[in-house]
Design a protein around this motif. Sequence first.
Motif: not given
Lengths: 274, 310, 365
Positions: C36-48, C211-220
């Motif tokens: 399972f991957s968390l994909l997002g720009a830097s600062g989108s909250g992945k590490t958090t 992920m974007q801005g701390g939210r999950v936009l879509q999972v697929d």
Amino acid sequence: MSAPTFLRRPNRVLSVYAILFLVALYFPILLIPLFSFNDSIYVRFPLEGFTTEWFGQLWDRQPVWDSLWASVKVGLPVSILSTTLGVLAARSITRDRVPGRSAVVTFIMLPLVIPTLIFGVALLALLSRLGVPLSLYTVAFGHLIVCLPFSVATLLPRFEGFDRSLEQASADLGENGWWTFWRVTFPLVMPGIVASLLLTFTISFDEFIMAFFLSGNETTLPIYLWTQLRFPQQFPSVLALASLLILFSLPLILIGMWISRLGLHENTTKGAKT
Amino acid sequence: MTQTSSIDPKVTSRPTRTSGRIARLLYRNEGLRGYLLMSPTLIILTVGVIIPFLILLVISFWTRAGVGFDTTPSLANYARVVNEPMFGILLGRSFWMSGIATVATIAICYPMAYFVAFHVHRNKMFWLILITLPFWISYLLRVFAWRVILGYEGVINSSLVWLGWIKAPLEFLLYSPTAVIITLTHAWAAFAILPLYVSLEKIDKSLLVAATDLGDGPVARFFRITLPLSMPGVIAASFLIFIPTTGDYITPALLGGPDGMMIGNLIQAQFGSINNWPMGATLSIILMLWIAAVALAFLYLTRLAQARIA
Amino acid sequence: MNGNDAYISIRNVSKFFGTFQAIDDVSLDIAGGEFFSLLGASGSGKTTLLSMLAGFEPATQGDIFIDGQSMDSVPPNHRPVNTVFQNYAIFPHLNVRDNIAYGLRKAQLPRAKRYEMVDEMLELIKLPGYGTRKAHELSGGQRQRIALARALILRPKVLLLDEPLGALDKQLREQMQLELRLLQRKVGITFVFVTHDQEEALALSDRIAVMQGGRVLQVDTPAGLYESPNSRAVASFIGNMNFFPGKLRRNGTAGAVVETEGLGSLRLPQAPNGQPDGARVQVALRPEKFDLSVTKPDDRPSVEGRLANAAYMGERSHFYIAIDGREEPVAVSAQNRLRFGAPPGSEGKLWLSWSADAVVVLDAE
Ligand SMILES: Nc1ncnc2c1ncn2[C@@H]1O[C@H](COP(=O)(O)OP(=O)(O)O)[C@@H](O)[C@H]1O
Ligand SMILES: [Mg+2]
């Protein structure tokens, strides 16, 4: 950051100034050992010959030994205690997001800036109100306050110098806080701890003002030296004692400073490689 | 689950148990955890710094009555400080002397810090340790060294007499404000280097390249780039010297003589030979207020300097 | 392996740093054995988010369940997960063997057994004989493998990887991607993999959360995300996309039509869910879904356009086609199947066509 060549061109005037600066900085201090071997009770030029008589006099004086022992009795626990507290404080300052962090740091560092005299009289007022008799314990308490900021200042860069993720990795691999400290944090801040022990011991060993206000019957070495200043005929032996103090503390300080900085340098280059 | 290797699963399995309530609280509350670790330090500093200052403040409103104290609050001590010129003169002299010592220290140390920052390329650390080392030698001994130099039969006088340049030793060398200022300058030089050096080292060398490119010579470059950018260091160093020297005791006691006495000596005397603790407390409080005022002024100056840089 | 049950369940988790909200009401279910991957720009909250799974940061709100157990207040050392850190966090004062064996202390094994296990791990990560190397004698790729071995030796049920390939150069990264995927299949552990690299996420993952801005936009699944993005943000984060604003017209149950600016009226095979009749929408079409031709194709929808710009990319070329009713040219990507093949109709007008089922309808922003 390396400066371009035209900025690095050696500046002769400045180089000469630097040499003069160092000479002026060290010259007064070096006079003390110089005159401590001078065969005259007067501190004056020309020198009148070499003698170790003054050192011999010290050797036979019981109060010198007593005050030396008192200084060690104060210095060792002070350095250990202030380093221990410094480790705890530096850890929480660098690792935990504590509210009011900068205010706390400023508070801990206050004794670095405010004249020790004020701390001394304030503590004296407290102790006399509480009816605590002055002793080496009160001196040690005063020294603890003087030494704490140095411990924290020495240890802070250490804690900042390695990544928080190393401790997180330890927790991640199953170790609790206690074991994480001993298996990861402690070995990595070890140079800072050694430096802090050496520096705070030297500070306590050399400290005058707190000891001046808070001593009871037993006095530390600097206080003994101070009392001897009143007697002109004692001047050479005071010089000898001062020379010994310098001789004794210089290596400790050098090692302390070297360890604390050398390690840091190593750490940062290592960090850069990853 | 597929087996990775021959590792016995029970060997490494960890219980996902929740630990005790305190551990849980500490895990969730980072601030609490932090303050718990700092608490020994903070308690000691509270007992050793805050409470003593409060007591000092209380005592400053008392007055001396015979060998004891009259504990009815009064402003008598403060009134004396305002009304009797002796106190004002001593306070003024302390500020003035440590002010001169501060300016002298900065003026002497700045070129040295500049040298290390810009002209030492290898072994910077060695130079820094060499310069700051004397600071760690006992303050008492460093002051004592100047007594050896400036004394009536000291190094300077005896040398001059020996060389035949003067007939009798110069008396003004020891026990004078000058002696105190010289000694303070020397004693704090090793300390002043660090903030100066740090601020100079931080200067982006490409700015100097740019200034040269735009036609500035070395002198113009220094006054237009280097000096303004190192101002925060100058301010910090001034602060770090001015405050402790104002309240110094050892140097004026050993070298000041009657004309070179400073406020610290008077405070010590009040707690010692004069035995008027309330007055000593009052003077300490005034000194603290002065320090606080100076600190605020320096803080303001630093903000100003940084605002100009940023 | 039971791939359907949620092994990790993140329930309405939010995280505040002071007043700053780094994670905003995230809910995710991750199955056992899933990559399972968390994909997002830097600062989108992945590490958090990963830190909250590992237990380094407690969640401000919400709860995380692993294997059915609430992780609320469970410190990292009691969680059945292990982490490969973004910077690898190799202990600098220990050699490779002691790094890998770090977590085995509690097992109280005899030293010989410990070393045997380490050697097995070194074998697995293809670094046999490296046990006595010092941490600073290792290259980036080697550190990454050792961080992996150090975590895997404890046989965690979940492995968290925070941009584990981010610090490696391109060639090594591609090689490691393959190895990582093979390794995950082999050990059968659930991987939660953080990356900002969309290609990496598409290539490796069973499923991806954008992920974007701390939210999950879509999972697929990767294909699901690429072909059916649910928002403009997802569509433009993964791959390139042309957007055409338009208005939705529903024809009862038969289907729907979108009147677009630029592409004319588009008949949709199925009516999209959600948007009511007359809603403002945008039609999204990926550059490679277009075809260019000199003559108007009669079996598919098309519009006439003009070549505005072209970029030769090697395996493919990008063409920018100006069309009426639209300021921005349409990006078209075509494979260069012919050697030195000139773009069709490069001299003048040409036809832009697409297949009707490639059209994605999104809400207007
Ligand atoms: N310890 C922290 N304190 C304050 N803000 C933080 C902290 N950690 C992360 N953030 C903020 O939270 C946001 C998400 O950070 P992060 O999870 O590291 O993003 P990513 O890993 O996706 O690049 C960022 O804006 C970052 O600045
Ligand atoms: Mg990150």
